[in-house]
Design an enzyme around this catalytic site. Structure first.
Site, PDB file in Angstrom:
ATOM      1  N   THR A  14       0.852  -1.148  -0.165  1.00 13.02           N
ATOM      2  CA  THR A  14      -0.187   0.019   0.032  1.00 13.02           C
ATOM      3  C   THR A  14       0.744   1.203   0.176  1.00 13.02           C
ATOM      4  O   THR A  14       0.479   2.417  -0.617  1.00 13.02           O
ATOM      5  CB  THR A  14      -1.132   0.026   1.370  1.00 13.02           C
ATOM      6  N   THR A 176       2.634  -9.467  14.455  1.00 13.33           N
ATOM      7  CA  THR A 176       1.632 -10.161  13.646  1.00 13.33           C
ATOM      8  C   THR A 176       0.730  -8.906  13.406  1.00 13.33           C
ATOM      9  O   THR A 176       0.313  -7.947  14.041  1.00 13.33           O
ATOM     10  CB  THR A 176       0.576 -11.130  14.769  1.00 13.33           C
TER      11      THR A 176
HETATM   12  N1  ASP Z   1      -2.814  -5.256   0.480  1.00 15.67           N
HETATM   13  C1  ASP Z   1      -1.885  -4.595   0.857  1.00 15.67           C
HETATM   14  C2  ASP Z   1      -0.456  -5.453   1.063  1.00 15.67           C
HETATM   15  O1  ASP Z   1      -0.100  -6.080   1.761  1.00 15.67           O
HETATM   16  C3  ASP Z   1      -2.085  -3.983   2.261  1.00 15.67           C
HETATM   17  C4  ASP Z   1      -0.804  -3.141   2.927  1.00 15.67           C
HETATM   18  O2  ASP Z   1       0.430  -3.111   2.212  1.00 15.67           O
HETATM   19  O3  ASP Z   1      -1.281  -2.534   3.695  1.00 15.67           O
HETATM   20  O4  ASP Z   1       0.493  -5.331   0.005  1.00 15.67           O
END
Ligand code: ASP
Length: 352
Positions: A14, A176
């Site tokens: 993200t 976690t």
């Molecule tokens: N779906 C994303 C990932 O794990 C979530 C994130 O980065 O917060 O790449």
């Protein structure tokens, strides 16, 4: 002042994402290039704060295919480990920019893959893209620079794989993901934060792993034929047997109730017994967020040790999975592997 060298490995997540359709901010998020991400980090430019004031030199490498971390598997752990191995001697610290979804799995996996790690490896990411006006990326990334580049800030370098998120630095294999949206995205339910990041930064020396004596080595012998299963009231042993009655499953992690309790019916025991006979290692961890497995505390767990079930103590699911994948990949006989499974290898478990 000598230069501090930090290597940044960008894998996706993200933190660097943007809307698929730039004209629609609500369209699905997709990964974007390192160049786009870097625009939002003026402090790491060659004339930015970290280089000009702290004498830090950065080098970057971006995965050829940037991914949402939900798409990762053990091959990506190996790719990350190899990129770090190539540069291990010429850098003081390493930052891996990663999606949050499987960050704790990667951090756990790397903690086993790296033998005798004597430098900081910091895994970080963000809940909101760096381009978002309320992003947590800047805090997380700046903190990661302080931990990876410890020397430049007069801090003791931590020779561990860590997760750095929202002013917390956790041992990677103790962390976690606890929230899909809270900036406090990660917890370390059974081990304290390794660093206090407030106005000043305090490394908690007594909670760190000792400095290794041997030579750093990347050990990527892995066995991905491992399954994780969560118990629930009413689980049908015949379904379980369909799922695990397979020569190819070498390791089974069962997330038990409470402190290692599970159904004690003859049918359930028979399924585990036949898996053991086929040579599957079985490890019990708890499905509770915090606490440990103590086989034998209740009659409802007492029957499993004689079957050859191993207690995973207070390991997180991520650590247990990564440990099994790594241990079962080592060229050892079954009993040596099972001894390793119940040994604290990288600070991932406390048995009491
Ligand atoms: N779906 C994303 C990932 O794990 C979530 C994130 O980065 O917060 O790449």
């Amino acid at each position: 002042m000598t230069k501090t060298r930090i290597f940044i490995l960008y894998t996706g997540g993200t933190i660097g994402m943007g809307p698929k359709d730039p004209t629609d901010v609500n369209s699905a998020l997709v990964t974007q290039s390192w160049e786009q991400l870097q625009q939002y980090m003026p402090s790491i430019h060659p004339d930015g704060y970290f280089s000009s004031i702290r004498n830090i030199e950065f080098e970057y490498f971006s995965f050829p295919e940037l991914l949402d971390s939900s798409q990762f598997d053990v091959r990506h752990w190996v790719m990350m480990a190899n990129e770090i191995e190539k540069r291990y001697d010429s850098f003081d610290g390493f930052i891996i920019i990663h999606g949050t979804d499987t960050m704790a799995y990667t951090a756990s996996g790397l903690s086993f893959i790296f033998e005798n790690l004597a430098k900081p490896v910091v895994v970080t990411g963000a809940q909101l893209p760096i381009s978002h006006t309320r992003t947590d990326a800047i805090t997380n990334f700046s903190n990661a620079i302080h931990i990876a580049g410890a020397k430049a800030f007069g801090l003791t370098p931590i020779n561990e794989v860590m997760v750095c998120f929202n002013d917390r630095v956790f041992r990677g294999n103790r962390s976690t993901k606890a929230s899909t949206n809270d900036f406090e995205g990660f917890v370390s339910p059974d081990y304290p934060s390794l660093v206090e990041l407030e106005e000043t930064i305090r490394v908690k020396h007594s909670d760190l792993l000792p400095r290794p004596e041997g030579k750093f080595r990347v050990n990527t012998n892995l066995n991905p034929n491992v399954m994780v299963l969560t118990l629930f009231p009413g689980i049908q042993p015949r379904h379980l047997s369909k799922l695990i009655d397979d020569e190819e499953i070498d390791g089974l992690i069962i997330k038990t109730f409470g402190s290692g309790n599970a159904p004690c019916t003859p049918e359930f025991l028979a399924v585990l017994e036949s898996a053991k006979k086929r040579g599957t290692s079985i490890l019990f961890i708890t499905q509770c967020l915090q606490g440990r497995v103590s086989l034998g505390k209740y009659a409802a767990s007492d029957v499993f040790e004689p079957l050859g079930v191993i207690s995973g103590g207070d390991m997180t699911t991520e650590a247990a999975l990564a440990k099994m994948i790594w241990v079962l990949g080592q060229k050892l006989n079954k009993s040596q592997q099972e001894n390793l499974l119940q040994t604290d290898l990288r600070g991932e478990v406390t048995y009491r």
